[in-house]
Scaffold this motif. Structure first.
Motif, short mmCIF file in Angstrom:
data_model
loop_
_atom_site.label_atom_id
_atom_site.label_comp_id
_atom_site.label_asym_id
_atom_site.label_seq_id
_atom_site.Cartn_x
_atom_site.Cartn_y
_atom_site.Cartn_z
N GLY A 159 0.88 -1.07 -0.02
CA GLY A 159 -0.05 0.24 0.00
C GLY A 159 0.85 1.29 -0.26
O GLY A 159 0.37 2.18 -0.42
N LEU A 160 1.88 1.17 0.75
CA LEU A 160 2.65 2.42 0.94
C LEU A 160 3.43 2.60 -0.38
O LEU A 160 3.57 3.79 -0.91
N VAL A 161 3.91 1.43 -1.32
CA VAL A 161 4.59 1.77 -2.57
C VAL A 161 3.37 2.36 -3.47
O VAL A 161 3.93 3.30 -4.17
N SER A 162 2.27 1.83 -3.44
CA SER A 162 1.22 2.53 -4.40
C SER A 162 1.04 3.86 -4.00
O SER A 162 0.66 4.83 -4.94
N MET A 163 0.90 4.12 -2.85
CA MET A 163 0.62 5.49 -2.43
C MET A 163 1.55 6.50 -2.96
O MET A 163 1.34 7.56 -3.51
N VAL A 164 3.02 6.09 -2.63
CA VAL A 164 4.20 6.83 -3.07
C VAL A 164 4.23 6.83 -4.53
O VAL A 164 4.31 7.99 -5.01
N CYS A 165 3.80 5.90 -5.41
CA CYS A 165 4.19 5.76 -6.69
C CYS A 165 3.22 6.67 -7.37
O CYS A 165 3.40 7.35 -8.23
N GLY A 166 1.80 6.32 -7.05
CA GLY A 166 0.82 7.17 -7.34
C GLY A 166 0.88 8.57 -7.36
O GLY A 166 0.49 9.52 -8.05
N GLY A 167 1.06 8.79 -5.97
CA GLY A 167 1.30 10.20 -5.62
C GLY A 167 2.47 11.11 -6.11
O GLY A 167 2.20 11.81 -6.69
N GLN A 168 3.54 10.25 -6.39
CA GLN A 168 4.64 11.13 -7.33
C GLN A 168 4.33 11.45 -8.46
O GLN A 168 4.65 12.15 -9.09
N CYS A 169 3.52 10.17 -9.32
CA CYS A 169 3.44 10.27 -10.76
C CYS A 169 2.29 11.51 -10.81
O CYS A 169 2.73 12.37 -11.73
N LEU A 170 1.27 11.49 -9.91
CA LEU A 170 0.44 12.66 -10.10
C LEU A 170 1.01 13.95 -9.83
O LEU A 170 1.04 15.18 -10.40
N ALA A 171 1.81 14.07 -8.81
CA ALA A 171 2.71 15.37 -8.22
C ALA A 171 3.51 15.80 -9.40
O ALA A 171 3.53 17.06 -9.71
N TYR A 172 4.22 14.88 -9.88
CA TYR A 172 5.13 15.21 -11.27
C TYR A 172 4.33 15.76 -12.54
O TYR A 172 4.60 17.10 -13.10
#
Length: 152
Positions: free
Chosen positions: A124-137
């Motif tokens: 869950g943490l990996v999906s949070m960081v990856c999804g959030g970072q992609c959207l943030a970028y």
């Protein structure tokens, strides 16, 4: 090597952290209620987000609801964290996860040693960081900080 980073004040960081914790648990309970409704189960108590003692089984609907809700919550929260903290999603995601582990330990009166719980939390943490970072970028790519490597 010149790296100009503006560090936020402690008050701003704590306000952002509080907002992220509120977002995380709000999303968690909404997703949990939706999953319990979809599986036509009754939520026995409000401790479901902290339940790590349920034995893992693909045929146990209660376990599936807990697993699905944690995974969906982490992904959606990561996307919502972007609106609060912009590109610092990974930092707040890890901090909120540590807070969640501490609250879980207090609520359940013991430290979660179950491997399946840690695996669900980690994915869950990996999906949070990856999804959030992609959207943030995507949203803030003009504001991202890139080090200048001319003097390197």
């Amino acid at each position: 090597m010149a790296l100009k980073i503006k560090i936020a004040e402690t008050k701003v960081v704590l306000c952002n952290l509080l907002a992220c914790v509120v977002i995380f648990y709000s999303v968690y309970y909404v997703v949990l209620c939706c999953c319990f409704t979809a599986f036509r189960l009754q939520m026995l108590d409000g401790l479901a987000p902290f339940d790590f003692k349920t034995a893992p089984s693909w045929i146990n609907p209660y376990y599936l609801v807990l697993l699905m809700s944690v995974e969906i919550t982490y992904f959606v929260s990561g996307l919502l964290f972007v609106l609060v903290v912009e590109e610092w999603v990974w930092d707040y995601a890890i901090t909120v996860t540590i807070i969640h582990i501490m609250i879980t330990s207090v609520v359940m009166s013991e430290f979660p040693w179950m491997f399946h719980w840690w695996a669900a939390l980690g994915s869950g943490l990996v999906s949070m960081v990856c999804g959030g970072q992609c959207l943030a970028y995507y949203l803030f790519k003009d504001n991202f900080i890139y080090p200048i490597l001319d003097d390197f």
